[in-house]
Design a protein around this motif. Structure first.
Motif, mmCIF file in Angstrom:
data_model
loop_
_atom_site.group_PDB
_atom_site.id
_atom_site.type_symbol
_atom_site.label_atom_id
_atom_site.label_comp_id
_atom_site.label_asym_id
_atom_site.label_seq_id
_atom_site.Cartn_x
_atom_site.Cartn_y
_atom_site.Cartn_z
ATOM 1 N N ILE A 160 -2.346 4.311 6.043
ATOM 2 C CA ILE A 160 -2.000 2.954 5.488
ATOM 3 C C ILE A 160 -2.245 1.949 6.724
ATOM 4 O O ILE A 160 -2.683 0.896 6.621
ATOM 5 C CB ILE A 160 -0.358 2.823 5.090
ATOM 6 C CG1 ILE A 160 -0.396 3.581 3.765
ATOM 7 C CG2 ILE A 160 -0.483 1.482 4.791
ATOM 8 C CD1 ILE A 160 -1.327 3.555 2.798
ATOM 9 N N TRP A 206 0.807 -1.306 0.130
ATOM 10 C CA TRP A 206 0.037 0.080 -0.158
ATOM 11 C C TRP A 206 0.821 1.231 0.088
ATOM 12 O O TRP A 206 0.494 2.342 -0.407
ATOM 13 C CB TRP A 206 -0.948 0.105 1.137
ATOM 14 C CG TRP A 206 -2.093 -0.739 0.885
ATOM 15 C CD1 TRP A 206 -2.606 -1.965 1.185
ATOM 16 C CD2 TRP A 206 -3.411 -0.296 -0.008
ATOM 17 N NE1 TRP A 206 -3.816 -2.310 0.972
ATOM 18 C CE2 TRP A 206 -4.209 -1.184 0.110
ATOM 19 C CE3 TRP A 206 -3.732 0.793 -0.672
ATOM 20 C CZ2 TRP A 206 -5.411 -1.265 -0.886
ATOM 21 C CZ3 TRP A 206 -4.751 1.079 -1.688
ATOM 22 C CH2 TRP A 206 -5.538 -0.021 -1.523
ATOM 23 N N THR A 246 0.086 3.923 -3.181
ATOM 24 C CA THR A 246 -0.423 5.343 -2.641
ATOM 25 C C THR A 246 0.732 6.112 -3.418
ATOM 26 O O THR A 246 0.387 7.481 -3.706
ATOM 27 C CB THR A 246 -0.470 5.560 -1.231
ATOM 28 O OG1 THR A 246 0.499 5.218 -0.524
ATOM 29 C CG2 THR A 246 -1.815 5.240 -0.888
#
Length: 438
Positions: free
Chosen positions: A405, A99, A103
């Motif tokens: 996150i 993640w 992002t």
């Protein structure tokens, strides 16, 4: 003396106390006062005021940096060993890293899109002669070979955070392998970490005063005229960070984590506002850790994800900023960038983000990007004057992502405490309780 009289006498001192000013209000007062004093120092040419503001800001930043090296080492070491208390630790670590990358890719894509639409280097009046070589440079060879230190002392004295992270990770993994035999070392590490956090809380309480110095000196030294030359670029950075901070992140929370985004910002705001002022992800880390836990993320997982993110998760400094800066510098130096160059920028943003290392500024990351693209490193000098103003929103975006996150991963893994998340309030930053030791 009657009982009622005694009660009124004992009650009167408490009722006459001056109301406590919220920390966020102190920060705003610091911003306004700093801007006012900086304007006075510049418009009236008050040299002593400018020098005083600079010294106040420098002392605050230096106090933050003083804690960086030991804080990073013990936070990473303890966070890795805390994974032994979490079920499916390997999967959590993998998903966290995944993640981080996703992002970062989204952020760098937004940065590139804004740069291509607005052409921030056009019409500035700046020329290649206005640039100068940076004091610190980054290259892939330096990045790869610089991970492993030549000794255990130099990384701490020279504040090479990447090497400190490497040593801490090795020590943490070794401690996991040793099991119970490493328990005395882990106990000592957790105690040292609590001590460092306590000391750092005192520095954090000085943030309003540091704000006066940092903002005031920036205005007194550079003035608003300089910002005019970088108006498009500055606006691009703030718009890009705002799109990620208030567009991408809420969308991920609503669609992936399936939680109320407003609750996230209510809980994470103390860390975001401190990051904006301090311009240090590592300096903000204890607050980020606290708000992440209050958002319902299990402490054992948060104590890994937040320190890890504070040194590697940089959507502002390592994604949006280098993407826009590369386009800006290429236009100043009249260099044409192609699709391959834009793909390289995305690659550097995802893989090289650890080069920023949670410190104030992103010069090393920018030089890494420019050297990869073959752009003149003198371009870094064009952006140094405006950097303090840009770094505030970059760091705020970094820290928001570092809290985001763990929430997303916890929700996906069904370990997020939804009751705590839905009941979260803006957490105070003046409670010096340890937050990383388990």
């Amino acid at each position: 003396m009657s009982v009622s009289a005694s009660a009124s006498e004992t009650k009167s001192p408490a009722s006459s106390r001056i109301p406590k000013v919220p920390f966020w209000a102190q920060i705003i007062v610091g911003l306004v006062l700093g801007a006012l004093l900086g304007w006075v120092a510049r418009s009236q040419d008050v040299s002593w005021l400018k020098e005083t503001l600079g010294q106040i800001g420098d002392i605050f930043v230096q106090l933050l940096k003083l804690a960086v090296a030991p804080l990073v080492f013990f936070a990473i070491l303890v966070s890795i060993t805390n994974l032994r208390k979490v079920n499916n630790a390997a999967r959590l670590a993998t998903r966290t890293l995944l993640w981080f990358m996703i992002t970062s890719l989204i952020a760098v894509a937004i940065g590139l899109a804004i740069g291509l639409i607005t052409n921030p280097g056009a019409g500035t009046g700046l020329t290649p002669q206005d640039g100068k070589l940076p004091k610190r440079e980054g290259s892939w060879i330096d990045f790869l070979t610089g991970i492993i230190p030549t000794d255990v002392i130099t990384p701490f004295t020279e504040l090479n955070v990447l090497q400190i992270v490497f040593m801490a990770a090795v020590a943490g993994i070794a401690a996991l392998k040793l099991g119970d035999r490493a328990k005395p070392i882990l106990t000592l590490s957790e105690s040292v970490l609590e001590l460092l956090q306590k000391a750092l809380w005192w520095v954090i309480r000085l943030a309003p005063l540091g704000t006066v110095g940092l903002i005031g000196f920036a205005i007194a030294d550079y003035g608003w005229d300089l910002i005019g030359k970088y108006a498009t670029f500055t606006a691009d950075i703030y718009v890009g960070c705002a799109l990620v901070l208030f567009g991408v992140y809420p969308l991920l929370l609503a669609t992936v984590a399936k939680v109320n985004p407003l609750q996230f910002y209510k809980g994470a705001w103390p860390a975001i506002q401190l990051a904006f002022v301090s311009r240090s992800s590592v300096g903000t880390m204890p607050v980020t850790q606290k708000v992440t836990e209050r958002l319902g993320v299990p402490k054992e997982y948060a104590s890994f994800a937040v320190p890890f993110g504070a040194t590697t998760k940089m959507d502002g400094c390592a994604a949006i900023y280098p993407a826009l800066a590369a386009i800006f510098i290429a236009q100043i130096f009249d260099v044409q960038l192609g699709i391959g160059d834009y793909l390289l920028i995305a690659f550097v943003s995802v893989i090289g983000s650890a080069a920023t290392a949670g410190l104030t500024g992103a010069t090393v990351m920018l030089t890494l990007t420019l050297s990869t693209l073959g752009l003149p490193l003198e371009g870094v000098g064009l952006l140094m004057a405006i950097d303090p103003i840009l770094d505030m929103v970059r760091t705020a975006t970094n820290v928001a992502g570092q809290a985001l996150i763990p929430v997303i991963v916890s929700a996906k893994e069904k370990i997020l405490n939804h009751d705590e998340y839905n009941a979260v309030t803006a957490s105070p930053v003046d409670e010096p309780e340890p937050v990383l030791a388990a």
